[in-house]
Design an enzyme around this catalytic site. Sequence first.
Site, short mmCIF file in Angstrom:
data_model
loop_
_atom_site.label_atom_id
_atom_site.label_comp_id
_atom_site.label_asym_id
_atom_site.label_seq_id
_atom_site.Cartn_x
_atom_site.Cartn_y
_atom_site.Cartn_z
N LYS A 3 -7.13 5.75 9.25
CA LYS A 3 -6.16 4.66 9.19
C LYS A 3 -6.54 3.73 8.03
O LYS A 3 -7.71 3.41 7.85
CB LYS A 3 -6.18 3.88 10.51
CG LYS A 3 -5.07 2.88 10.59
CD LYS A 3 -5.04 2.11 11.88
CE LYS A 3 -4.02 0.97 11.71
NZ LYS A 3 -3.75 0.25 12.92
N CYS A 22 1.63 -9.03 15.11
CA CYS A 22 2.92 -8.40 15.46
C CYS A 22 4.04 -9.42 15.50
O CYS A 22 5.21 -9.05 15.54
CB CYS A 22 2.85 -7.75 16.83
SG CYS A 22 1.73 -6.38 16.94
N CYS A 68 0.56 -12.10 19.83
CA CYS A 68 -0.18 -11.50 18.70
C CYS A 68 0.51 -11.94 17.41
O CYS A 68 1.67 -11.61 17.19
CB CYS A 68 -0.20 -9.98 18.78
SG CYS A 68 -0.93 -9.26 17.28
N HIS A 77 3.84 1.65 2.39
CA HIS A 77 5.10 1.01 2.02
C HIS A 77 5.89 1.93 1.08
O HIS A 77 7.10 2.06 1.18
CB HIS A 77 4.86 -0.31 1.28
CG HIS A 77 4.27 -1.39 2.14
ND1 HIS A 77 2.99 -1.86 1.96
CD2 HIS A 77 4.77 -2.08 3.17
CE1 HIS A 77 2.74 -2.81 2.84
NE2 HIS A 77 3.80 -2.96 3.59
N CYS A 134 -4.33 -6.19 21.31
CA CYS A 134 -3.10 -5.58 20.79
C CYS A 134 -3.41 -4.18 20.26
O CYS A 134 -4.37 -3.98 19.53
CB CYS A 134 -2.54 -6.46 19.66
SG CYS A 134 -1.40 -5.57 18.59
N HIS A 180 0.84 -1.19 0.00
CA HIS A 180 0.00 0.00 0.00
C HIS A 180 0.88 1.25 0.00
O HIS A 180 2.11 1.15 0.04
CB HIS A 180 -0.98 -0.01 1.18
CG HIS A 180 -0.33 -0.18 2.52
ND1 HIS A 180 0.47 0.79 3.08
CD2 HIS A 180 -0.33 -1.22 3.40
CE1 HIS A 180 0.91 0.37 4.24
NE2 HIS A 180 0.45 -0.86 4.46
N LYS A 191 -8.25 -2.82 5.25
CA LYS A 191 -9.01 -3.52 4.23
C LYS A 191 -10.50 -3.41 4.50
O LYS A 191 -11.30 -3.27 3.59
CB LYS A 191 -8.59 -5.00 4.20
CG LYS A 191 -7.34 -5.20 3.36
CD LYS A 191 -7.00 -6.67 3.21
CE LYS A 191 -5.62 -6.82 2.58
NZ LYS A 191 -4.94 -8.04 3.00
N HIS A 247 -3.15 -4.10 16.33
CA HIS A 247 -4.08 -4.88 15.50
C HIS A 247 -5.50 -4.95 16.04
O HIS A 247 -6.39 -5.45 15.36
CB HIS A 247 -3.54 -6.30 15.31
CG HIS A 247 -2.28 -6.32 14.53
ND1 HIS A 247 -1.04 -6.31 15.12
CD2 HIS A 247 -2.07 -6.28 13.19
CE1 HIS A 247 -0.11 -6.30 14.18
NE2 HIS A 247 -0.70 -6.26 13.00
#
Length: 506
Positions: free
Chosen positions: A304, A128, A125, A21, A142, A18, A307, A145
């Site tokens: 944020k 992570c 997790c 990156h 977490c 995405h 998906k 996530h």
Amino acid sequence: MNKYYISTAIPYINGKPHIGHALEYIQTDAIARYHRLVGKDVFFLSGTDENSLKNVQAAEKAGKGVQEFVDEYYKEFYNFKNILNISFDGFIRTTEDRHMKGAQKLWNNFKKEDLEKRKYKGLYCVGCEAFYKEEELEDGKCLEHKTVPEVVEEENWFFKLSNYQEKLKELLEKNIINITPEFRKNEWLAFIDRGLEDFSISRSAERAHNWGVKVPGDESQIMYVWVDALSNYITGLNFGSSDESLFAKYWEQNDQENREVVHVIGKGIGKFHVLYWPAMLISAGLDLPTTEFIHGYLTTEGEKMSKSLGNVVNPEDVVTKYGTDAVRYYLLGAVSSTKDGDFSVSRFENFYTAHLVNGIGNLTSRILTMIEKYQENKVPALATDIFGTEKFWLDYESAFAKFDFEEVIKNINSLVSKIDLKISEEKPWEKVKTGENISVLLYQLVEGLRHLALSLVPIIPGTAEKILSQLNLEVSDNFAEEKKWGLLQEGKKIKKADILFVRLEK
Ligand SMILES: [Zn+2]
């Protein structure tokens, strides 16, 4: 020649990349290109983390074999080379044999007293790939996530990070490892002061679905994915292979005093890079990185990316629509290099129009049109600098030294405005009608344009090359000379070309 080694983090590849990156790749590429421009021998490494349990899960979900899955998805990241014009010199996949060998060599080099096999029960997790304590979670979830970690109980190898509490503090405080920005360094110093705990560096082969790097001498265990992933920074230089010359050249480096080994990472993986990695290197008797630059995260339209929200921006789509250099210019110039930033279409289009279409693109065309029209396409005789380019380069270099790309681009945009303003004030097309000599001004403008193009080499290399080629010049390899005023030679033929940036339709 001074060596400069720089790396991106290696992303796990459970899906397409995405725009977040893209931010890290572009930042790292700009730094690499800047250091090449100033004459260093740069090695830029990137790669993919293919041993993560997340890849295994994503492959299962896609109904594919794990190897088949990673073979397909690593290409999406490797392709940044073309899509975003990323100039990495090496690329390491952690499923490569040379990586497995290097990671095992690193493990074998750990001091025996730093390793211990313990029974362990903890909250893990998978997102992570990390264990958490109850108090590190929010409502039992977490923070990264928002998922409930699973309870895992098994026998694992532990790395005694607690042995390195004082040493790590000293490394940060004395800037032996320079953590940039400063506020991140302070966060990690405070973390160290709360006390470091040993961490598990292996897991059962069963829980790892037998995927990953085997622990040397203990077939029941697979290396904790972060231990293996971090080692990419040296296995990518063939550490552990029969020929370790790249490792010696770029990691160890002959010139200890000027040694530069730089990791670019996102804020979410600081713990692994600031604490685990240096401790592992010391334990293995290896040299440390000298700088870790930590960038923020990118949101899209203020949210944020996720998906489930359906707001994940694919960098390839943005490049197809606006071009590689438009994406590079925005992510470096319109987003903070260290805090969180936002990708918004309207902001992107405004930035593009203001600074690339009306700014750099229009200025280039204006100047070269006048040289064509009034000077028969030839550079006029030398004239003095009226744009303060010496100061411009000082600011430029100091902003790069701070990894402050926003500042670099602010300086570039203000140089563009300065030159533009001069044209508007002087109105050379009116002066020429009254027979006034405008060749002094034209030299100043075209030499100013050369400086602008040179400054764009690390930022938007494609555009820089186009402008320089219109000036009949090649991309520089002697920056100390190139940044001096007056390098354009009288009589040099220029060749005006097509416009650089297409105006967006309303
Ligand atoms: Zn997590």
